[in-house]
Design a protein around this motif. Structure first.
Motif, PDB file in Angstrom:
ATOM      1  N   UNK A  28      27.198  -4.333   9.207  1.00  0.00           N
ATOM      2  CA  UNK A  28      26.584  -3.778   8.011  1.00  0.00           C
ATOM      3  C   UNK A  28      27.651  -4.410   6.883  1.00  0.00           C
ATOM      4  N   UNK A  29      26.939  -5.503   6.258  1.00  0.00           N
ATOM      5  CA  UNK A  29      27.428  -6.068   5.162  1.00  0.00           C
ATOM      6  C   UNK A  29      27.449  -5.230   3.809  1.00  0.00           C
ATOM      7  N   UNK A  30      28.581  -4.903   3.214  1.00  0.00           N
ATOM      8  CA  UNK A  30      28.405  -3.916   2.169  1.00  0.00           C
ATOM      9  C   UNK A  30      27.576  -4.686   0.860  1.00  0.00           C
ATOM     10  N   UNK A  31      26.762  -3.813   0.414  1.00  0.00           N
ATOM     11  CA  UNK A  31      25.542  -4.250  -0.409  1.00  0.00           C
ATOM     12  C   UNK A  31      26.693  -4.921  -1.703  1.00  0.00           C
ATOM     13  N   UNK A  32      26.225  -6.117  -2.319  1.00  0.00           N
ATOM     14  CA  UNK A  32      26.872  -6.604  -3.453  1.00  0.00           C
ATOM     15  C   UNK A  32      26.809  -5.793  -4.576  1.00  0.00           C
ATOM     16  N   UNK A  33      27.940  -5.755  -5.074  1.00  0.00           N
ATOM     17  CA  UNK A  33      27.927  -5.064  -6.215  1.00  0.00           C
ATOM     18  C   UNK A  33      27.334  -5.582  -7.502  1.00  0.00           C
ATOM     19  N   UNK A  34      26.556  -4.584  -8.269  1.00  0.00           N
ATOM     20  CA  UNK A  34      25.913  -5.174  -9.550  1.00  0.00           C
ATOM     21  C   UNK A  34      26.704  -5.013 -10.612  1.00  0.00           C
ATOM     22  N   UNK A  35      26.342  -5.840 -11.346  1.00  0.00           N
ATOM     23  CA  UNK A  35      26.977  -5.630 -12.954  1.00  0.00           C
ATOM     24  C   UNK A  35      26.188  -4.868 -13.828  1.00  0.00           C
ATOM     25  N   UNK A 141      17.225  -7.270   8.672  1.00  0.00           N
ATOM     26  CA  UNK A 141      18.393  -7.773   8.599  1.00  0.00           C
ATOM     27  C   UNK A 141      19.433  -7.740   9.655  1.00  0.00           C
ATOM     28  N   UNK A 142      19.048  -7.088  10.815  1.00  0.00           N
ATOM     29  CA  UNK A 142      19.992  -7.142  11.955  1.00  0.00           C
ATOM     30  C   UNK A 142      19.494  -6.155  13.046  1.00  0.00           C
ATOM     31  N   UNK A 143      20.257  -6.051  14.014  1.00  0.00           N
ATOM     32  CA  UNK A 143      19.957  -4.835  15.002  1.00  0.00           C
ATOM     33  C   UNK A 143      21.341  -4.244  15.168  1.00  0.00           C
ATOM     34  N   UNK A 144      21.121  -3.139  16.075  1.00  0.00           N
ATOM     35  CA  UNK A 144      22.431  -2.307  16.443  1.00  0.00           C
ATOM     36  C   UNK A 144      21.975  -1.167  17.146  1.00  0.00           C
ATOM     37  N   UNK A 145      22.834  -0.215  17.210  1.00  0.00           N
ATOM     38  CA  UNK A 145      22.575   1.194  17.970  1.00  0.00           C
ATOM     39  C   UNK A 145      23.039   2.251  17.232  1.00  0.00           C
ATOM     40  N   UNK A 146      22.059   3.297  17.445  1.00  0.00           N
ATOM     41  CA  UNK A 146      22.174   4.455  16.724  1.00  0.00           C
ATOM     42  C   UNK A 146      22.073   5.355  17.759  1.00  0.00           C
ATOM     43  N   UNK A 147      23.055   6.576  17.944  1.00  0.00           N
ATOM     44  CA  UNK A 147      22.835   7.489  19.008  1.00  0.00           C
ATOM     45  C   UNK A 147      22.482   6.922  20.289  1.00  0.00           C
ATOM     46  N   UNK A 148      23.187   5.942  20.663  1.00  0.00           N
ATOM     47  CA  UNK A 148      23.120   5.293  21.898  1.00  0.00           C
ATOM     48  C   UNK A 148      21.663   4.467  22.076  1.00  0.00           C
ATOM     49  N   UNK A 152      16.588  -1.634  15.159  1.00  0.00           N
ATOM     50  CA  UNK A 152      16.410  -2.900  14.204  1.00  0.00           C
ATOM     51  C   UNK A 152      16.754  -2.298  12.951  1.00  0.00           C
ATOM     52  N   UNK A 153      17.388  -2.942  11.917  1.00  0.00           N
ATOM     53  CA  UNK A 153      17.666  -2.793  10.628  1.00  0.00           C
ATOM     54  C   UNK A 153      16.998  -3.475   9.551  1.00  0.00           C
ATOM     55  N   UNK A 154      16.230  -2.516   8.826  1.00  0.00           N
ATOM     56  CA  UNK A 154      15.327  -3.247   7.762  1.00  0.00           C
ATOM     57  C   UNK A 154      16.161  -2.586   6.252  1.00  0.00           C
ATOM     58  N   UNK A 155      16.290  -3.794   5.546  1.00  0.00           N
ATOM     59  CA  UNK A 155      16.754  -3.510   4.306  1.00  0.00           C
ATOM     60  C   UNK A 155      15.764  -3.572   3.255  1.00  0.00           C
ATOM     61  N   UNK A 156      15.850  -2.680   2.190  1.00  0.00           N
ATOM     62  CA  UNK A 156      15.133  -2.897   0.734  1.00  0.00           C
ATOM     63  C   UNK A 156      15.667  -3.201  -0.171  1.00  0.00           C
ATOM     64  N   UNK A 157      15.321  -4.319  -0.745  1.00  0.00           N
ATOM     65  CA  UNK A 157      16.043  -4.722  -2.121  1.00  0.00           C
ATOM     66  C   UNK A 157      15.262  -4.701  -3.286  1.00  0.00           C
ATOM     67  N   UNK A 158      16.215  -4.501  -4.323  1.00  0.00           N
ATOM     68  CA  UNK A 158      15.481  -4.541  -5.612  1.00  0.00           C
ATOM     69  C   UNK A 158      15.285  -5.911  -5.896  1.00  0.00           C
ATOM     70  N   UNK A 173      15.684   1.683  12.741  1.00  0.00           N
ATOM     71  CA  UNK A 173      14.528   1.940  13.339  1.00  0.00           C
ATOM     72  C   UNK A 173      14.855   1.814  14.913  1.00  0.00           C
ATOM     73  N   UNK A 174      14.294   3.128  15.553  1.00  0.00           N
ATOM     74  CA  UNK A 174      14.439   2.987  17.037  1.00  0.00           C
ATOM     75  C   UNK A 174      13.472   1.895  17.608  1.00  0.00           C
ATOM     76  N   UNK A 175      14.030   1.028  18.215  1.00  0.00           N
ATOM     77  CA  UNK A 175      13.177  -0.027  19.037  1.00  0.00           C
ATOM     78  C   UNK A 175      12.195   0.343  19.850  1.00  0.00           C
TER      79      UNK A 175
END
Lengths: 364, 194
Positions: A28-35, A141-148, A152-158, A173-175
């Motif tokens: 999980x890349x840290x979201x870029x800091x906004x000015x 934006x990626x994949x991973x595991x939650x609770x074993x 799939x990871x979905x990002x919402x961007x402004x 989101x559970x695959x």
């Protein structure tokens, strides 16, 4: 009633672990800091919605209506006042609703609440995904595991901000089932403000409590009825700062016209505006403190969701918000703040004339 | 056997039931006192029933017939400026207004009478409309929702639950966070923001 995992044990053992995971999880890349801390959605180019992200979110939105589930969830909130967390047991049954149970703690007794299943919003088309896609760019934006479980990871961007857009939220989101197993919301500086994540989840085993659940008010107001309400003096803006779109309107019958409830959202933040004819009683409200927002004196409760109450003219406004504080301030400033008026003669004459006119108005 | 007493009047009015009536009549047949009282009662009722209704006086009848007569042409509008000599508002001394009206009756005076009736009717209509208007508006004002039906305290807990119940359908994620939030201060401390 305890289920597979003791909630108290989860607090002690899993809580710190989850906090650690939430804060340092790889991938999980840290979201870029906004000015611009106030950067909101819709400030520039229109949102770009990736087809795959839309498909996953549509599936996630439909999942609670298709399957039951239960589990232990860790919920947290960060604000300028600090951080607070709680571990709750969640049980869901499609068509019935969701029961959330919290164990007793040294400062509070055990509590349980069942939220009945809600229908589709009365104003917004497309439901949760439609509202989200209208305000944010969506991408996988990626994949991973939650609770074993694989997710799939979905990002919402402004949209319309820095390159690639600033992240406003992420969904894990559970695959297998599509269920949202983890969710994070970020403020304008990229800091986590809300998070909830399952530390254990079982699909097909939810059992909603048999007690009567809390449900939304039954009398919904559609677009046509809303226009009639505007004609009768109710303030019903279509958009509030954020921007937040009007997604649902309801009414509860009662004295002096009852209470009108307008719900606004951008798919992540939510603000409810309640309007009630009358004026605020006494010198204040229990559990609230006096504040000045944009030059207007209001009463604020620091709970979550946050509450702001004031009288304008002959209407009491109550804003209940699960949104960034800056957004709440802007919403409060955008709503009417007229001097409170009592039932004086001119006011009564005006209302009486309105009433007589309504008798002859075929569209009233 | 005792006399009928108050039942005499009920017997005369035919208000007794079948058995009571038979019993009363059997008593009257053998009791002269009750029979006389019954006869007297019936005589009074017959006299009242045959009494004529009071007839209206000739003056009232004449007034009613006058109202039914066809009128002449309408007089000029009251607001037009008078073209001839100014007519005194009061009649000449020694001549009563009533005598003047009765003695001068003719086609012209009928026209003037019609004009007076028209004006009178217009006044009645105006007064009626005013009364109806006052009644309607008064009722409307009294019945209009005051909007300030006393000071109110928003039902905070109910509004928070309503907020959570409604918005959980338009945001993504499990309702656990929202519901836990409605548990109140234990989840979140109350403190000033600034």
């Amino acid at each position: 009633m305890r289920r597979s995992v003791p909630v108290a044990g989860a607090v002690l053992v899993l809580g710190p672990l989850v906090v650690l995971v939430l804060l340092v999880a790889p991938g999980r890349s840290a979201p870029p800091e906004s000015t611009d801390p106030a950067a909101g959605s819709g400030s520039g180019s229109p949102p770009v919605v990736q087809t795959q992200a839309r498909r996953l979110l549509d599936r996630a939105a439909a999942a609670p209506g298709r399957m039951s589930y239960s589990g232990v969830q860790f919920v947290s909130a960060w604000t300028s006042r600090g951080t607070t967390s709680e571990v709750v047991q969640v049980d869901h049954e499609p068509g019935r609703g969701t029961t959330v149970t919290s164990d007793a703690s040294p400062s509070a007794p055990a509590r349980r609440m069942t939220l009945a299943a809600t229908g589709t919003p009365s104003i917004a088309d497309g439901g949760a995904v439609g509202v989200l896609a209208a305000h944010y760019s969506l991408s996988v934006v990626g994949a991973g595991q939650v609770a074993g479980r694989p997710v799939d990871v979905v990002a919402a961007r402004r949209p319309g901000t820095a390159a690639g857009g600033q992240e406003a939220a992420r969904f894990w989101l559970d695959r297998e089932t599509g269920l949202v197993l983890r969710r994070e919301v970020y403020d304008g500086r990229g800091r986590v403000t809300r998070a909830n994540a399952f530390v254990e989840v079982r699909v097909g085993s939810g059992a909603v409590a048999s007690d009567t659940g809390s449900r939304a008010w039954a009398t919904t107001i559609d677009t046509t009825a809303l226009a009639a309400m505007r004609g009768k003096g109710w303030d019903c803006p279509k958009v509030l700062p954020g921007p937040l779109a009007l997604v649902d309107a309801r009414r509860r019958d009662g004295a002096a016209g009852g209470i009108m409830h307008l719900s606004y959202s951008d798919g992540i933040a939510t603000v409810s505006v309640f309007e009630q004819r009358g004026r605020l009683a006494g010198d204040g409200l229990a559990g609230h403190h006096r504040e000045v927002i944009d030059g207007h004196e209001v009463w604020v409760s620091g709970e979550v969701p946050q509450r702001v109450v004031w009288t304008s003219g002959q209407t009491v406004y109550t804003v209940v918000a699960d949104a960034p504080e800056r957004t709440v301030d802007q919403v409060v400033a955008a709503l009417p703040h007229q001097p409170a008026t009592d039932g004086d003669t001119l006011g009564r004459l005006g209302r009486g004339l309105d009433r007589v006119a309504s008798w002859f108005n075929p569209f009233g | 056997m005792s006399h009928l007493g108050p039942r005499i009047s009920a017997l005369a009015d035919g208000e007794l039931g079948h058995q009571d009536r038979e019993r009363a009549l059997a008593h009257v047949a053998h009791c002269a006192a009750c029979r006389d009282q019954l006869e007297a009662e019936r005589a009074v009722k017959d006299a009242l029933a045959s009494a004529l209704a009071p007839a209206p006086s000739d003056r009232v009848l004449a007034s009613l017939q006058e109202l039914a007569r066809p009128g002449g042409p309408l007089p000029p509008r009251a607001r037009t400026m008078p073209q001839g000599p100014v007519v005194p508002l009061l009649p000449p001394p020694g001549r009563s207004p009533r005598g003047s009206r009765v003695d001068s009756r003719g086609p012209a005076s009928r026209g003037a009478g019609t004009a007076r009736r028209t004006v009178r009717r217009a006044r009645y209509a105006a007064a009626g409309a005013l009364s109806v208007g006052v009644l309607v508006l008064g009722t409307a004002f009294a019945a209009a929702p005051s909007g300030t039906a006393g000071p109110i305290v928003p039902p905070a807990a109910e509004l928070s639950v309503e907020h959570t119940a409604t918005t959980s359908g338009v945001t993504f994620g499990d309702p656990g966070l929202g519901v836990a939030a409605t548990f109140g201060d234990a989840f979140y401390p109350t403190a000033p923001r600034r």
